[in-house]
Design an enzyme around this catalytic site. Structure first.
Site, PDB file in Angstrom:
ATOM      1  N   CYS A  19       0.828  -1.194   0.000  1.00 41.81           N
ATOM      2  CA  CYS A  19       0.000   0.000   0.000  1.00 41.81           C
ATOM      3  C   CYS A  19       0.873   1.259   0.000  1.00 41.81           C
ATOM      4  O   CYS A  19       1.547   1.538  -0.985  1.00 41.81           O
ATOM      5  CB  CYS A  19      -0.992  -0.041   1.154  1.00 41.81           C
ATOM      6  SG  CYS A  19      -2.389   1.080   0.940  1.00 41.81           S
ATOM      7  N   HIS A 120      -3.033  -5.059   0.580  1.00 46.82           N
ATOM      8  CA  HIS A 120      -2.447  -5.485   1.856  1.00 46.82           C
ATOM      9  C   HIS A 120      -2.277  -7.002   1.857  1.00 46.82           C
ATOM     10  O   HIS A 120      -3.121  -7.736   2.351  1.00 46.82           O
ATOM     11  CB  HIS A 120      -3.320  -5.016   3.030  1.00 46.82           C
ATOM     12  CG  HIS A 120      -3.209  -3.556   3.264  1.00 46.82           C
ATOM     13  ND1 HIS A 120      -2.299  -3.018   4.144  1.00 46.82           N
ATOM     14  CD2 HIS A 120      -3.867  -2.514   2.704  1.00 46.82           C
ATOM     15  CE1 HIS A 120      -2.408  -1.711   4.131  1.00 46.82           C
ATOM     16  NE2 HIS A 120      -3.355  -1.374   3.254  1.00 46.82           N
ATOM     17  N   GLU A 122      -0.398  -8.728   3.572  1.00 50.28           N
ATOM     18  CA  GLU A 122      -0.143  -9.265   4.912  1.00 50.28           C
ATOM     19  C   GLU A 122      -1.421  -9.689   5.629  1.00 50.28           C
ATOM     20  O   GLU A 122      -1.355 -10.316   6.685  1.00 50.28           O
ATOM     21  CB  GLU A 122       0.629  -8.236   5.759  1.00 50.28           C
ATOM     22  CG  GLU A 122      -0.182  -7.040   6.205  1.00 50.28           C
ATOM     23  CD  GLU A 122      -0.362  -5.936   5.169  1.00 50.28           C
ATOM     24  OE1 GLU A 122      -0.903  -4.894   5.559  1.00 50.28           O
ATOM     25  OE2 GLU A 122       0.013  -6.103   3.990  1.00 50.28           O
TER      26      GLU A 122
END
Length: 152
Positions: A19, A120, A122
């Site tokens: 991001c 994102h 993660e």
């Protein structure tokens, strides 16, 4: 930016950003950003059913020689309001969204592992094979970098 400048000075140091991290990598490499909010909003900001803001929201198309999903389409989450508008230097597009937003890029590949991911990755990593591949690729790049270092 100071951290990215310092990382750039370490030969072969892997860098991975998501991001805003991708946006900062791009700006550090000389690219320009565009604001996706307001009148010209092109971004696909969907809230998937169930209200999980990190759930898959839109597809991305990977370029044929991409680092992660060559020539394939995958679904990713979407939380950004800025995107890379103008490429510069050794920046290569790795994936784009249906709205034309650059969703993944690399800088100086294959000499260096410097990768930016707009979504994102993660989030929901355990259940998302693409995000697992991204993190495993970064981990392997870190291992190779560590193996190549000399110790005192």
């Amino acid at each position: 930016m100071a951290l990215l400048h310092a990382a750039h000075e370490v030969p072969g140091l892997p860098v991975l950003g998501s991001c805003r991290g991708m946006q900062e990598l791009a700006v550090h490499a000389g690219c320009n950003l565009e604001d996706l909010a307001g009148e010209s909003a092109r971004v696909h900001r969907h809230m998937p059913a169930g209200g999980d803001r990190w759930a898959e929201a839109h597809p991305v198309e990977f370029r044929p020689a991409s680092l992660f999903e060559g020539g394939c389409t995958a679904w990713v989450n979407s939380q950004h309001s800025q995107a890379v508008a103008v490429l510069a230097g050794k920046v290569q597009v790795e994936a784009v969204g249906p709205d034309g937003v650059i969703e993944a890029l690399s800088i100086g590949w294959p000499e260096r592992f410097v990768v930016g991911i707009q979504w994102h990755f993660e989030q929901h990593t355990a259940s998302t094979p693409l995000n697992q591949r991204i993190l495993k690729s970064f981990g392997r790049a870190c291992e190779r970098h560590q193996e190549g270092r000399t110790t005192c």
